[in-house]
Scaffold this motif. Structure first.
Motif, PDB file in Angstrom:
ATOM      1  N   THR A 106      28.600  54.092  35.101  1.00 12.51           N
ATOM      2  CA  THR A 106      29.043  55.547  34.254  1.00 12.51           C
ATOM      3  C   THR A 106      28.809  56.693  34.063  1.00 12.51           C
ATOM      4  OG1 THR A 106      28.728  54.397  32.059  1.00 12.51           O
ATOM      5  CG2 THR A 106      30.913  53.888  32.919  1.00 12.51           C
TER       6      THR A 106
ATOM      7  N   TRP B  48      44.479  42.677  38.746  1.00 15.88           N
ATOM      8  CA  TRP B  48      43.533  41.892  38.021  1.00 15.88           C
ATOM      9  C   TRP B  48      43.042  43.198  36.878  1.00 15.88           C
ATOM     10  CZ3 TRP B  48      39.529  45.537  37.715  1.00 15.88           C
ATOM     11  CH2 TRP B  48      39.106  46.070  38.994  1.00 15.88           C
ATOM     12  N   TYR B  49      41.955  42.492  35.711  1.00 13.66           N
ATOM     13  CA  TYR B  49      41.839  43.248  34.958  1.00 13.66           C
ATOM     14  C   TYR B  49      40.544  42.472  34.911  1.00 13.66           C
ATOM     15  CZ  TYR B  49      40.990  44.495  30.163  1.00 13.66           C
ATOM     16  OH  TYR B  49      40.102  45.104  28.751  1.00 13.66           O
ATOM     17  N   ALA B  50      39.740  43.632  34.082  1.00  8.80           N
ATOM     18  CA  ALA B  50      38.339  43.983  33.916  1.00  8.80           C
ATOM     19  C   ALA B  50      37.756  44.501  32.828  1.00  8.80           C
ATOM     20  CB  ALA B  50      37.026  43.327  35.340  1.00  8.80           C
TER      21      ALA B  50
ATOM     22  N   ARG C 235      33.129  44.452  41.754  1.00 11.73           N
ATOM     23  CA  ARG C 235      34.030  45.212  41.757  1.00 11.73           C
ATOM     24  C   ARG C 235      34.488  46.185  40.808  1.00 11.73           C
ATOM     25  NH1 ARG C 235      39.333  41.400  41.452  1.00 11.73           N
ATOM     26  NH2 ARG C 235      38.754  41.459  39.400  1.00 11.73           N
ATOM     27  N   ALA C 236      34.402  46.409  39.323  1.00  7.81           N
ATOM     28  CA  ALA C 236      35.113  47.242  38.781  1.00  7.81           C
ATOM     29  C   ALA C 236      33.455  48.233  38.834  1.00  7.81           C
ATOM     30  CB  ALA C 236      35.045  46.457  37.105  1.00  7.81           C
TER      31      ALA C 236
ATOM     32  N   LYS D 226      36.734  38.809  32.873  1.00  7.71           N
ATOM     33  CA  LYS D 226      38.701  39.304  33.942  1.00  7.71           C
ATOM     34  C   LYS D 226      39.576  38.703  33.656  1.00  7.71           C
ATOM     35  CE  LYS D 226      36.743  36.121  36.973  1.00  7.71           C
ATOM     36  NZ  LYS D 226      36.613  36.197  38.671  1.00  7.71           N
ATOM     37  N   ALA D 227      40.878  38.602  34.458  1.00 10.41           N
ATOM     38  CA  ALA D 227      41.706  38.198  34.863  1.00 10.41           C
ATOM     39  C   ALA D 227      42.240  38.323  35.970  1.00 10.41           C
ATOM     40  CB  ALA D 227      42.282  38.218  33.379  1.00 10.41           C
ATOM     41  N   ASP D 228      42.417  37.486  36.472  1.00 11.01           N
ATOM     42  CA  ASP D 228      42.614  37.510  37.872  1.00 11.01           C
ATOM     43  C   ASP D 228      44.299  36.657  38.593  1.00 11.01           C
ATOM     44  OD1 ASP D 228      39.635  38.276  38.344  1.00 11.01           O
ATOM     45  OD2 ASP D 228      40.822  38.316  39.879  1.00 11.01           O
TER      46      ASP D 228
ATOM     47  N   SER E 151      43.610  55.885  40.953  1.00 13.38           N
ATOM     48  CA  SER E 151      43.976  55.727  42.321  1.00 13.38           C
ATOM     49  C   SER E 151      44.904  55.122  42.997  1.00 13.38           C
ATOM     50  CB  SER E 151      42.415  55.317  42.574  1.00 13.38           C
ATOM     51  OG  SER E 151      42.317  56.043  44.384  1.00 13.38           O
TER      52      SER E 151
ATOM     53  N   ARG F 256      33.683  52.266  48.909  1.00 17.49           N
ATOM     54  CA  ARG F 256      35.351  52.048  49.696  1.00 17.49           C
ATOM     55  C   ARG F 256      35.242  52.502  50.974  1.00 17.49           C
ATOM     56  NH1 ARG F 256      37.017  54.541  43.852  1.00 17.49           N
ATOM     57  NH2 ARG F 256      38.699  54.661  45.050  1.00 17.49           N
TER      58      ARG F 256
ATOM     59  N   THR G   7      33.539  40.213  40.212  1.00 17.10           N
ATOM     60  CA  THR G   7      34.226  40.311  39.900  1.00 17.10           C
ATOM     61  C   THR G   7      33.633  42.119  39.215  1.00 17.10           C
ATOM     62  OG1 THR G   7      34.072  39.248  37.978  1.00 17.10           O
ATOM     63  CG2 THR G   7      36.419  38.837  40.080  1.00 17.10           C
TER      64      THR G   7
ATOM     65  N   ASN H 152      39.749  28.973  37.436  1.00 17.00           N
ATOM     66  CA  ASN H 152      41.054  29.127  38.141  1.00 17.00           C
ATOM     67  C   ASN H 152      41.715  27.777  38.741  1.00 17.00           C
ATOM     68  OD1 ASN H 152      38.856  30.905  39.597  1.00 17.00           O
ATOM     69  ND2 ASN H 152      37.814  29.100  40.509  1.00 17.00           N
TER      70      ASN H 152
ATOM     71  N   VAL I 218      34.321  49.737  29.446  1.00 23.06           N
ATOM     72  CA  VAL I 218      34.692  50.235  30.544  1.00 23.06           C
ATOM     73  C   VAL I 218      36.213  49.101  31.025  1.00 23.06           C
ATOM     74  CG1 VAL I 218      34.469  50.455  32.688  1.00 23.06           C
ATOM     75  CG2 VAL I 218      32.677  50.843  31.957  1.00 23.06           C
TER      76      VAL I 218
ATOM     77  N   SER J  40      38.620  48.564  33.378  1.00 22.61           N
ATOM     78  CA  SER J  40      39.228  48.373  35.075  1.00 22.61           C
ATOM     79  C   SER J  40      40.451  47.006  34.709  1.00 22.61           C
ATOM     80  CB  SER J  40      37.816  48.098  36.008  1.00 22.61           C
ATOM     81  OG  SER J  40      36.506  48.457  35.615  1.00 22.61           O
TER      82      SER J  40
ATOM     83  N   THR K 213      44.062  51.500  41.242  1.00 19.04           N
ATOM     84  CA  THR K 213      43.303  51.133  40.262  1.00 19.04           C
ATOM     85  C   THR K 213      42.669  52.143  39.634  1.00 19.04           C
ATOM     86  OG1 THR K 213      41.527  52.736  41.693  1.00 19.04           O
ATOM     87  CG2 THR K 213      41.573  49.692  42.590  1.00 19.04           C
ATOM     88  N   PHE K 214      42.865  51.100  38.123  1.00 19.29           N
ATOM     89  CA  PHE K 214      42.179  52.289  37.000  1.00 19.29           C
ATOM     90  C   PHE K 214      40.911  52.160  36.394  1.00 19.29           C
ATOM     91  CE2 PHE K 214      43.060  52.730  32.383  1.00 19.29           C
ATOM     92  CZ  PHE K 214      42.694  53.720  32.151  1.00 19.29           C
ATOM     93  N   SER K 215      40.073  53.376  36.115  1.00 20.67           N
ATOM     94  CA  SER K 215      38.835  52.662  35.142  1.00 20.67           C
ATOM     95  C   SER K 215      39.425  53.623  34.102  1.00 20.67           C
ATOM     96  CB  SER K 215      37.719  53.014  36.127  1.00 20.67           C
ATOM     97  OG  SER K 215      36.988  52.727  36.179  1.00 20.67           O
TER      98      SER K 215
ATOM     99  N   ASP L 128      34.172  45.299  30.765  1.00 19.34           N
ATOM    100  CA  ASP L 128      33.080  45.664  30.726  1.00 19.34           C
ATOM    101  C   ASP L 128      32.290  45.763  29.674  1.00 19.34           C
ATOM    102  OD1 ASP L 128      32.036  43.833  32.667  1.00 19.34           O
ATOM    103  OD2 ASP L 128      33.211  45.601  34.321  1.00 19.34           O
TER     104      ASP L 128
ATOM    105  N   VAL M 296      34.689  51.207  40.995  1.00 19.63           N
ATOM    106  CA  VAL M 296      35.523  52.072  40.088  1.00 19.63           C
ATOM    107  C   VAL M 296      34.754  52.880  38.928  1.00 19.63           C
ATOM    108  CG1 VAL M 296      37.738  51.068  41.174  1.00 19.63           C
ATOM    109  CG2 VAL M 296      37.025  50.878  39.099  1.00 19.63           C
ATOM    110  N   LYS M 297      34.040  52.870  39.379  1.00 19.38           N
ATOM    111  CA  LYS M 297      33.253  53.474  38.055  1.00 19.38           C
ATOM    112  C   LYS M 297      32.851  55.016  38.927  1.00 19.38           C
ATOM    113  CE  LYS M 297      31.490  49.925  35.046  1.00 19.38           C
ATOM    114  NZ  LYS M 297      30.488  49.032  34.737  1.00 19.38           N
TER     115      LYS M 297
END
Lengths: 316, 733
Positions: free
Chosen positions: A252, B573-575, A178-179, B557-559, B668, A190, A175, B521, B611, B613, B634-636, B577, A182-183
């Motif tokens: 970033t 999902w959310y992350a 994965r983050a 993170k959480a999925d 996006s 992608r 994961t 999980n 960050v 995400s 998706t959003f960052s 960092d 989208v940076k």
């Protein structure tokens, strides 16, 4: 922030109760092997029924799509269907055919009751050569991730083997990567141009992080051969390890840099005058050449190495 | 892709597929074919170089939607196993690709592929130079001789700036041939040709030191060609596997140098004296090079419980490009002539790996690995004069030896795991990393790492793992001026220094690293799965007072996924960092001597990268109406903040101001609706929305003439709102 001194104690206090809890877990016996056999599932003739019997019930997609995959080609004597059909991988099915409530010998996937090593052992019976030679020392094996965690052999096209779809399989667990996708600064993953397996061998390798090549740099040179040199004037961290400055999974900052210049450069360069000067908000106001645009590279652009006789400071 | 390569690919595809098809159809059932083909049209509104970075959708307008994928193979129970696979993706975009493979399964096969990869590097670039794409960049004839204290603001930019593209394009053409001559053997030959053309950013600088530069952003020409060939032999029996690989890579750059006209001919923009002001400068571009590598690997299963693997690899990297002159400024006297006409650079690499893993009894797994890796840089060491950027008086800069860096590494890993039932285990690991470097401040570093990992299932529905590692790195005495004394001619002596003697470079400095990770999980029901994870790492450079003092990484993170049926799946999902870099410096000027302990000169910058995400999506199909809807979002949100502190002497201005944050927000959204008009024909409507908003003090409002002594391209950090709509028909066959 966790104080360093307290961290080991904290971990012990977490781990010990968990060990005790998990000791009570299913005590199903291990077979004491690494899961290797050839053929992987020993078939007693009397207990088998043949694939036609299996397909009488398992006659819908996605199960029966196996017939459209390389694993089912009987003309290739290496395949499961050239040997014992479905039972080559799933084990003898007579008992299951008589009573569907009796579990088949080996099942795959997240709800399988077979341990990971047992599942993977079936696959390794045929797939232990080449890039899969080091499976037993891979991080995926150590984490009890069987082959079926990533591969779907019943699909017409295994998503793991397609560049465009592989990434979704990998980031389901990875994961942090994965983050990174989208940076702002990233590789073209992608878009399906680069796949994880272009750089990593998920089946294990001798290199750190399971890379396809012997080192980080050799892996990077696969697409960035212009940075291979050897150069007359080498930049030491560039020669040693690209990942000292770059994070290939997305950052970033520009150019996949972990941090931007001049600050990144100043972690290693603190010479007199401009390299040791603080570049703060005032440097933005006065449009300082050491901070704006490409910062240090405004004057030292050949930072990956120079072949110019006067390129000692990477300005030529 | 050049036209002749497209034609070659198509012709080869037809020629090679025909015998396979013919052979497959003689006296046999026809091949079973299935696949899809999609064609349609799309339109982009709000395109930007950043939006089209890797697709080419950088400009508003229409584009062709086209893709194709097909597989043809013999029926599974046929007595032959011929197959053909073809795939074409993104045919209307600049990242189009083609793949073809045909063969007889278990006997031989041939694959061909093509991939185009655009890379849009920057938008809104302006320059007064012409000649982009070549290696000679010139200013307009009207370019004046600037006054002695001239800077970029005195340049006649309004009448001379013109837009240029900064973009590269790769064209890859590859082939793979494999055959299995007999049981257990397989041979592969892979070939890849890649060209990369276009322009990228570089800078041409005049000036004798960093305080007096006069630099210009330049469009560096890119005209590369790389050829790669791999020859692979594999042997595999049930217990023993062997692999031999030869890999060759040949890189060629059409341009070995770049010349550009000096925009600062009037003198030093900062007012200092410049000797021998040149009309032109010249830099070296990346030299042609080649690499050869031979690897022999093997694996042997000693028993069902024990396996050993090993590998031995030898490689050579070569580079022998003709050297350019020290300077093209004929007015500069050269003290030491060039010691050679070309570098004759060579690096030999040797790697030996050995590993073993075993299961002891029912519950213990043990494994061990050893790696020896050597990079022996054989490039000749010679004395070179240093002409500082074609300007300064040669006598001031001295002679220098090049420093061809060599490394060797011994790496040992020992791991053990105790199984706690079928699904749980507890593991311990130890790693020893010994690395030696030449021409370095520290000849040898050693790092010891201890790790523990616990994984398992608490219940049928709950599993997870937690790991912890502790690493300590130290090494030989850190001699900060060692690289200087090994390079400068003559040796400047033990008191000489270039960097602050208290600096400790972070890749070789002492470091204590603690890292903890955990994942849980939970299969909440037959349809809902939840996963939570967290990680934290802290790097403490405990003996560093100047340089990077601390690094950290925090993540959470959480999925969640929902699979109601094959008709409805959804995920979210959310992350988070967070990366931290704490560094410390001390400002000093020429002629000052250690100790550097004036409290007003110290400064610190703590950089924090945060960050957030987020992703969410669903896939819904209504069988009754033959409609399918998919959504992916998706959003960052990234914020890089700089916590700055410094004494009154830290930057020369007497005050310290905060740096602004660097910000990036990216939304996006991809929506697609499909309607099955017939069992074989699907109508598809797709919409893509992307919003990109960035704030970057290094780029925003920095025009070509904003900086005194760097003529920049200009162009703000990317901001765009892009909409793409596509209408297509998908044929399923």
């Amino acid at each position: 922030m966790i104080a360093r001194a307290s961290m080991p104690r904290l971990l012990v206090s977490i781990l010990l109760p968990l060990i005790l809890l998990l000791q009570a877990d299913d005590a199903r016996a291990q077979d004491g092997t690494l899961g290797e056999a050839s053929p992987p599932v020993q078939l007693a003739q009397a207990a088998t029924v043949g694939s036609d019997v299996c397909l009488e019930c398992h006659n819908e997609a996605p199960t029966n799509l196996i017939l459209h995959t390389p694993h089912a080609q009987t003309a290739d004597n290496r395949t499961p269907f050239a040997r014992g059909g479905c039972e080559t991988c799933h084990g003898p099915g007579a008992a299951h055919a008589d009573n569907p409530d009796v579990a088949i010998g080996v099942s795959y996937g997240p709800r399988s009751s077979n341990p990971a090593a047992e599942q993977s052992g079936v696959c390794l019976g045929c797939h232990q050569s080449g890039d899969r030679m080091n499976w037993h020392m891979s991080k995926h094996e150590a984490a009890d991730r069987p082959c079926s965690s990533c591969h779907n052999v019943h699909a017409r096209k295994d998503p793991m083997l397609q560049k465009a779809s592989q990434i979704k399989v990998c980031v389901a667990c990875h994961t942090e990567q994965r983050a990174g996708l989208v940076k702002r600064s990233r590789h073209p993953m992608r878009e399906g141009i680069i796949a994880c397996s272009d750089c990593h061998n998920p089946h294990g390798s001798f290199s750190s992080e399971g890379l396809v090549k012997a080192s980080v740099n050799e892996t990077c040179f696969g697409c960035h051969a212009e940075k291979r040199g050897p150069f007359l004037w080498e930049h030491q961290p560039v020669a040693e390890d690209c990942s000292i400055c770059h994070n290939p999974h997305g950052t970033t900052q520009p150019k996949l840099l972990k941090a931007r210049g001049p600050f990144l450069c100043q972690t290693c360069h603190q010479a007199s005058f401009h390299p040791s000067t603080l570049y703060d908000g005032g440097a933005v106001t006065r449009a300082d050449t050491h901070l704006l645009a490409n910062n240090c590279l405004n004057c030292h652009p050949r930072v990956h190495g120079s072949n110019h006789p006067s390129g000692k400071r990477f300005a030529r | 892709m050049t036209t002749h390569k497209v034609r070659l690919l198509m012709a080869t595809t037809i020629i090679l597929s025909w015998p396979a098809l013919s052979a497959a159809q003689e006296d046999r059932s026809p091949l079973i074919v299935n696949g899809t083909a999609e064609f349609g049209a799309g339109y982009v509104d709000g395109g930007s170089f950043k939006f089209g970075e890797y697709t080419g959708l950088a400009e508003d307008g229409a584009f062709f939607i086209g893709s194709f994928g097909a597989t043809a193979r013999d029926a599974y129970d046929d007595d032959a196993a011929f197959y053909l696979e073809m795939e074409a993706r993104s045919l209307g975009l600049e990242n189009r690709s083609l793949q073809f493979e045909a063969g007889s399964q278990g006997r031989y096969g041939l694959g061909l592929d093509y991939q185009s990869i655009p890379h849009y590097l920057q938008g809104g670039a302006l320059t007064p130079y012409s000649g982009e794409g070549t290696n000679v960049l010139t200013l307009p004839p009207s370019w004046p001789t600037l006054p002695a204290n001239g800077d970029t603001s005195t340049m006649p930019l309004a009448s001379t700036l013109r837009a240029i593209d900064l973009k590269t394009q790769r064209e890859r053409f590859g082939g793979n041939l494999f055959f299995l001559p007999r049981e257990n053997w397989r041979f592969d030959v892979n070939y890849r040709n890649e060209t990369k053309t276009g322009t990228q950013t570089t800078f041409g600088m005049f000036g004798e030191n960093g305080g007096n530069p006069g630099s210009v952003a330049l469009a560096e020409p890119v005209d590369y060609e790389t050829n790669e060939v791999d020859v692979i032999a594999n042997y595999a029996s049930s217990d023993f596997q062997l692999q031999a690989i030869y890999a060759g890579s040949f890189f060629k750059n059409q341009f070995s140098s770049l010349r550009w006209q000096n925009a600062y001919t009037g003198g030093n923009p900062n007012g200092g004296p410049w000797d021998f002001q040149p009309e032109e400068g010249q830099m070296a571009l990346n030299p042609d090079n080649q690499a050869h590598n031979l690897t022999l690997s093997g694996g042997y299963s000693v028993s069902d419980a024990t396996r050993v693997t090993g590998s031995l690899a030898y490689g050579v990297m070569l580079q022998n490009e003709d050297l350019l002159p020290y300077t093209i400024n004929a007015a500069i006297p050269i003290g030491t002539p060039l010691p050679r006409s070309s570098l004759d650079g060579q690096i030999n690499t040797l790697r030996a790996d050995l590993g073993a893993t075993s299961r002891l009894g029912q519950s213990f797994d043990v494994s061990g690995r050893y790696r020896f890796s050597d990079r022996d840089n054989k490039t000749p060491r010679d004395v070179y004069s240093y002409v500082a950027n074609d300007v300064s008086n040669q006598g001031d800069r001295g002679d220098w030896l090049n420093a061809p860096h060599s490394f060797n590494q011994h790496l040992v890993n020992l791991d053990g795991a105790y199984r706690l039932g079928s699904y749980s285990k507890f593991g311990l690991g130890y790693e020893y990393d010994n690395m030696e470097r030449t021409y370095s401040e520290r000849d040898k570093t050693e790092e010891h790492t201890l790790s523990a990992r616990l994984s398992g299932r608490a219940t049928d529905a709950v599993d997870g793992w937690v790991s912890y590692s502790y690493a300590a790195r130290d090494g030989d005495v850190y001699v900060g001026n060692a690289p200087l004394r090994e390079s400068e001619v003559p040796d400047p002596g033990p008191g000489a220094f270039e960097n602050n003697p208290d600096l400790r470079k972070f890749n070789i400095g002492n470091r204590i690293r603690n890292e903890v990770r955990a994942v849980a999980n939970w299969m909440a029901s037959d349809t809902v799965a939840v996963s939570l994870g967290a990680n934290y790492a802290l790097d403490d450079y405990d003996e560093t007072t100047i340089g990077l003092t601390e690094g950290s990484a925090l993540g959470a993170k959480a999925d969640m996924s929902y699979s109601a049926s094959e008709r409805l799946t959804a995920y979210a999902w959310y992350a988070y960092d967070e990366m931290g870099f704490d560094q410390r410096g001390y400002r000093f000027t020429g002629g000052e001597l250690p100790p550097f302990n004036d409290p007003t000169r110290f400064w610190t910058i703590d950089t924090t990268d945060r960050v957030h995400s987020l992703g969410a999506g669903l896939d819904w199909r209504n069988l009754a109406t033959d409609v399918r809807l998919t959504l992916d979002y998706t959003f960052s949100m990234a914020r890089t903040s700089y916590d700055v502190a410094g004494g009154t002497g830290a930057n020369g201005s007497g005050t310290t101001d905060d740096l602004p944050d660097v910000e990036t927000d990216i939304h996006s959204l991809e929506l697609a609706a499909e309607y099955d008009m017939t069992p074989g024909v699907t109508f598809r409507l797709a919409y893509l929305f992307e919003y990109f908003d960035s704030v970057d003090f290094a780029l925003d409002n920095v025009a070509p003439d904003t900086m005194d002594a760097v003529l920049w391209f200009g162009g703000n950090s990317p901001d765009y709102t892009a909409h793409v709509i596509g209408v297509s028909t998908v044929l399923n066959f």
